[in-house]
Design an enzyme around this catalytic site. Structure first.
Site, short mmCIF file in Angstrom:
data_model
loop_
_atom_site.label_atom_id
_atom_site.label_comp_id
_atom_site.label_asym_id
_atom_site.label_seq_id
_atom_site.Cartn_x
_atom_site.Cartn_y
_atom_site.Cartn_z
N GLN A 212 31.39 47.43 -91.06
CA GLN A 212 29.95 47.68 -91.16
C GLN A 212 29.64 49.14 -91.51
O GLN A 212 28.49 49.48 -91.77
CB GLN A 212 29.25 47.32 -89.85
CG GLN A 212 29.21 45.82 -89.57
CD GLN A 212 28.29 45.05 -90.50
OE1 GLN A 212 27.32 45.58 -91.01
NE2 GLN A 212 28.60 43.79 -90.72
N CYS B 246 29.06 34.21 -87.84
CA CYS B 246 30.18 33.39 -87.37
C CYS B 246 29.80 32.53 -86.19
O CYS B 246 30.41 31.50 -85.95
CB CYS B 246 31.34 34.28 -86.98
SG CYS B 246 31.50 35.70 -88.02
C1 LIG Z 1 32.00 40.84 -91.76
C2 LIG Z 1 32.83 41.47 -90.74
C3 LIG Z 1 34.20 41.17 -90.60
C4 LIG Z 1 34.86 40.10 -91.43
O1 LIG Z 1 35.02 40.49 -92.77
P1 LIG Z 1 35.36 39.37 -93.86
O2 LIG Z 1 35.63 40.16 -95.11
O3 LIG Z 1 34.15 38.52 -93.98
O4 LIG Z 1 36.56 38.64 -93.38
C5 LIG Z 1 34.92 41.83 -89.66
N1 LIG Z 1 34.35 42.77 -88.87
C6 LIG Z 1 33.06 43.10 -88.97
C7 LIG Z 1 32.50 44.16 -88.10
C8 LIG Z 1 32.25 42.46 -89.90
O5 LIG Z 1 30.96 42.78 -89.98
#
Ligand SMILES: *Cc1c(COP(=O)(O)O)cnc(C)c1O
Length: 396
Positions: free
Chosen positions: A179, A324
């Site tokens: 993020q 999720c």
């Molecule tokens: C979106 C997200 C993930 C997962 O990333 P993907 O590329 O969708 O597998 C992991 N950690 C955080 C903090 C996220 O926001």
């Protein structure tokens, strides 16, 4: 439609999309092939790695391209846990509000390898206390994994201080910076990070591509066995169009950072000011140490799912927390971690903005949201009990 769910994913930028299309058309060779078509792809891949490294303040050879944030988190944690076990260290410290890519991997390793996991409290403000971290470290500690910024409530952790402590105690430090990369100044070397996860689709790049940055000297655990790609640590023919589009998107994000941050902060502050005027509402997480585009609120007497559906019907796309967990009835583990009781955590709303959002979007949200909340309360039996005094209000 107003898209306010950029923590779930972002739209690919025109520039990233063009880069992707061009590379898919012209750089389709396999970088492992010895002929010119392959070697052209190889050259583009290594140039992308160098550009990525420059943006993150690491060395090109510390960059391992992956399929995204989840894979990077899995690989980072297994890397540190395996390295620790070789030295007789079986303890990991993380936090209660990590992404499930971290929490579920740790749960798996508790079962598989009998590691011991300590999850730090993140308190009401959604921030780790560095002193609590320092106290939790033991001679058995192999890894500290603390996310850079939380994906639900946007709180930014004291990464530089955590990096200092881990370096001093000689414990590997992983941060899920999915993020943060492209939004904050992330400095791999300067912040003394050993393992860092990032994902392109959170900064207007394509989905299914990301990177794990691994400090030189730390040997990455091979999560995917096969060919010798990525210094032999991550098999599979490289997703070159995705990688090139990711680097383009990150370069644009870093270049436009100052301007975008100022814009996002003005939108965020307006939203927080106006929306917390709704009775019995509250902001989740610290107001200052938070991502410039993140607003996360609780409304008493409201069911989050209904709120989202009505907002959607009114042209506002938001989320109740992590993408999720939506679809499951469990309240967000992040909101529970900051001490929100179940019934309040159920009435949460996450608005995450990108540089594409405007003040007109914010005005529309501020007009529609209070009406939707009022309507939902008018038909809510829970709200009726709160109003009649049968149940007690929790939020002020
Ligand atoms: C979106 C997200 C993930 C997962 O990333 P993907 O590329 O969708 O597998 C992991 N950690 C955080 C903090 C996220 O926001």
């Amino acid at each position: 439609m107003i898209y306010a769910d950029n923590a779930a994913t972002t739209r690919m930028s025109e520039n990233a999309l063009r880069t992707y299309m061009n590379a898919a058309g012209s750089l389709w060779g396999n970088p492992s092939s010895l002929h010119i078509t392959g070697q052209n792809a190889k050259a583009a891949l290594e140039e992308a790695r160098a550009r990525m490294a420059a943006l993150l303040h690491c060395e090109p050879r510390e960059v391992y391209f992956t399929s995204g944030g989840s894979e990077s988190d899995n690989q980072a944690i297994r890397t540190a846990v395996m390295a620790g076990l070789k030295k007789g260290k079986n303890h990991v410290i993380s936090t209660r509000f990590e992404h499930h890519a971290v929490l579920h991997t740790l749960q798996q390793l508790e079962k598989e390898l009998s590691i011991r996991v300590t999850l730090l409290d993140v308190h009401e403000d959604g921030l780790v206390r560095v002193e609590e971290l320092r106290e939790a470290i033991t001679p058995e500690t192999a890894l500290v994994s603390v996310m850079y910024a939380n994906n639900e409530i946007g709180t930014i952790q004291p990464i530089r201080e955590i990096g200092e402590i881990c370096a001093e105690k000689k414990v590997l430090f992983h941060t899920d910076a999915v993020q943060a990369v492209g939004i904050l100044d992330v400095d791999f070397a300067g912040e003394k990070i050993d393992l860092l996860s990032l994902s392109a689709h959170k900064f207007h790049g394509p989905k299914g591509v990301g990177a794990l940055i691994v400090k030189r000297g730390v040997v990455p655990y091979t999560l995917i066995s096969g060919g010798a790609q990525e210094r032999g640590k991550r098999a599979g023919t490289e997703n070159l169009p995705g990688i090139l589009a990711m680097v383009t998107a990150l370069e644009d994000a870093v270049r436009e950072k100052e301007e975008k941050t100022a814009h996002l902060l003005s939108l965020r502050e307006t939203l927080i000011d106006r929306l917390t005027e709704i009775p019995y509402s509250a902001l989740n997480g610290d107001r200052k140490n938070r991502l410039p585009g993140n607003v996360n609120l609780c409304f008493e007497g409201i069911e989050g799912e209904s709120l989202l559906l009505l907002l959607d019907a009114n042209g506002i796309e938001a989320s109740s927390g992590s993408a999720c967990t939506s679809g499951s009835l469990d309240p967000s583990h992040v909101l529970l971690a900051i001490g929100r009781p179940h019934e309040v955590a159920h009435g949460s709303l996450r608005l995450t903005l990108s540089g594409e959002n405007t003040m007109e979007d914010v005005e529309k949200i501020c007009e529609i949201l209070p009406q939707v909340v009022e309507y939902l309360r008018s038909i809510s039996p829970v709200w009726k009990d709160l109003e009649s005094g049968k149940a007690k209000h929790i939020l002020g």
